[in-house]
Write an enzyme that holds these catalytic residues in place. Sequence first.
Site, mmCIF file in Angstrom:
data_model
loop_
_atom_site.group_PDB
_atom_site.id
_atom_site.type_symbol
_atom_site.label_atom_id
_atom_site.label_comp_id
_atom_site.label_asym_id
_atom_site.label_seq_id
_atom_site.Cartn_x
_atom_site.Cartn_y
_atom_site.Cartn_z
ATOM 1 N N GLU A 1 0.882 -1.162 0.000
ATOM 2 C CA GLU A 1 0.000 0.000 0.000
ATOM 3 C C GLU A 1 0.919 1.211 0.000
ATOM 4 O O GLU A 1 2.116 1.085 -0.216
ATOM 5 C CB GLU A 1 -0.958 -0.046 1.202
ATOM 6 C CG GLU A 1 -1.854 -1.290 1.158
ATOM 7 C CD GLU A 1 -2.886 -1.356 2.273
ATOM 8 O OE1 GLU A 1 -3.395 -0.317 2.678
ATOM 9 O OE2 GLU A 1 -3.178 -2.477 2.731
ATOM 10 N N LYS B 1 -0.319 4.601 -5.468
ATOM 11 C CA LYS B 1 0.531 3.411 -5.534
ATOM 12 C C LYS B 1 1.215 3.267 -6.886
ATOM 13 O O LYS B 1 1.897 2.274 -7.130
ATOM 14 C CB LYS B 1 -0.308 2.160 -5.243
ATOM 15 C CG LYS B 1 -1.011 2.196 -3.886
ATOM 16 C CD LYS B 1 -2.003 1.059 -3.738
ATOM 17 C CE LYS B 1 -3.029 1.372 -2.663
ATOM 18 N NZ LYS B 1 -4.165 0.430 -2.713
ATOM 19 N N HIS C 1 10.863 -15.578 -8.869
ATOM 20 C CA HIS C 1 9.830 -14.911 -9.665
ATOM 21 C C HIS C 1 10.356 -13.676 -10.374
ATOM 22 O O HIS C 1 9.611 -12.731 -10.618
ATOM 23 C CB HIS C 1 8.646 -14.551 -8.771
ATOM 24 C CG HIS C 1 7.991 -15.758 -8.160
ATOM 25 N ND1 HIS C 1 7.298 -16.681 -8.910
ATOM 26 C CD2 HIS C 1 7.953 -16.215 -6.891
ATOM 27 C CE1 HIS C 1 6.854 -17.648 -8.120
ATOM 28 N NE2 HIS C 1 7.238 -17.388 -6.891
ATOM 29 N N ARG D 1 2.603 -12.915 -8.260
ATOM 30 C CA ARG D 1 1.239 -13.064 -8.773
ATOM 31 C C ARG D 1 0.970 -12.362 -10.089
ATOM 32 O O ARG D 1 -0.102 -12.531 -10.675
ATOM 33 C CB ARG D 1 0.239 -12.599 -7.704
ATOM 34 C CG ARG D 1 0.245 -13.513 -6.489
ATOM 35 C CD ARG D 1 -0.722 -13.050 -5.430
ATOM 36 N NE ARG D 1 -2.097 -13.212 -5.856
ATOM 37 C CZ ARG D 1 -3.133 -12.789 -5.149
ATOM 38 N NH1 ARG D 1 -2.928 -12.150 -4.001
ATOM 39 N NH2 ARG D 1 -4.341 -12.968 -5.571
ATOM 40 N N ARG E 1 -20.954 10.731 -3.547
ATOM 41 C CA ARG E 1 -21.121 9.314 -3.863
ATOM 42 C C ARG E 1 -22.223 8.684 -3.019
ATOM 43 O O ARG E 1 -22.441 9.076 -1.879
ATOM 44 C CB ARG E 1 -19.816 8.542 -3.612
ATOM 45 C CG ARG E 1 -18.659 8.970 -4.440
ATOM 46 C CD ARG E 1 -18.918 8.708 -5.909
ATOM 47 N NE ARG E 1 -17.750 9.144 -6.672
ATOM 48 C CZ ARG E 1 -16.797 8.309 -7.084
ATOM 49 N NH1 ARG E 1 -16.886 7.041 -6.826
ATOM 50 N NH2 ARG E 1 -15.773 8.767 -7.757
ATOM 51 N N ARG F 1 -13.355 -9.390 -0.259
ATOM 52 C CA ARG F 1 -12.137 -9.425 0.544
ATOM 53 C C ARG F 1 -12.527 -9.331 2.007
ATOM 54 O O ARG F 1 -13.691 -9.186 2.337
ATOM 55 C CB ARG F 1 -11.163 -8.327 0.133
ATOM 56 C CG ARG F 1 -11.771 -6.967 0.085
ATOM 57 C CD ARG F 1 -11.147 -6.099 -0.989
ATOM 58 N NE ARG F 1 -9.696 -6.216 -1.016
ATOM 59 C CZ ARG F 1 -8.899 -5.337 -1.572
ATOM 60 N NH1 ARG F 1 -9.406 -4.268 -2.119
ATOM 61 N NH2 ARG F 1 -7.608 -5.487 -1.579
#
Length: 317
Positions: free
Chosen positions: A3, A61, A105, A128, A185, A300
């Site tokens: 994050e 990010k 990886h 991932r 919103r 999540r």
Amino acid sequence: MPELPEVEVVRRGLARWVRGRTITSVDILDPRSIRRHALGPEDFAGNLEHATVLDVVRRGKFLWMPLAMEGTPAHEPGTGVALMAHLGMSGQLLMQDPHVPDEKHLKVRLRLSEADGMPEQLRFVDQRIFGGLFVTSLVPTADGGPGGLAEAPLPEIAGEAAHIARDPLDPHFSFEDFYRKLKSRRTGLKRALLDQGIISGIGNIYADEALWRARLHYARATDTLRRADALRVVEAAREVMSDALAAGGTSFDSLYVNVNGDSGYFARSLDAYGRTGQPCRRCAEAGLAGVIKREQFMNRSSHTCPVCQPRPRNGRW
DNA sequence: AACGCGACCTGCGAGC
DNA sequence: TGCTCGCAGGTCGCGT
């Protein structure tokens, strides 16, 4: 994994090692990590070879390195090119010496011009493959540049990051802008905190932490949120992320750029995330019996204390 | 127009 | 031992 605090740790570390250095060659070990580069691997590598890294900047990010292309003497504002990186869930940017064996990886390797005592390779490692690298153009912006934490922000931003709001650690962050978007919103508070167009840098961990600190439930309707509540949750996010940044900052002097937000260093300071079934610390202090519970929300996990963060009735209060 | 879900990936630990 | 399931800190695009 990353994050905002983790990405900022990477940005700072990286800036120290790569600013002013020229990319000499590029190895693409897994093209899936550059799938966002629409023109393909050859074009990606061709753009980077012989380019010089001017800086490392960030918006939320998203992290990118403005480049000076070979044979382009002066940098014309609005015509810039940058190497963009997003770490996704598991991405790492590591500075390594050539003799260090390839990571399991390892996806992309950049070799850099020699510099005194500095590692020669910048490696992108990603289990991932939700993260990735690509080359993009910089577009002019009137809002002061990428993020206030960059040492020398340019008045332009990567196109892919233009829709990203400022983060609460950014000196140019505006609470008024945030509050206005929140009120416009019709959604739940946590969903809004995770919406990088409303406020950036907050992911699942720090959303849960900020809500816990502000004693607000994730489903609280944003359009009914009082100014004081909104301020409290932003302040909480700012605090928890700057504490985490300070903790991550201890690894600046290691040879490689540390991305290991999961090294457990800050995990001990978390009050909600990952504490399912454990007593709520605030309740315990007050002699109450709150226990952190985990619920599925937005596909999540959300962690709350049912005692001090009660679910609002009708999404209201 | 905005929201919300599924897709994109690999690996790990738990449970059978 | 080996299988399956659930879970992992993010973002994008498409359908509603």
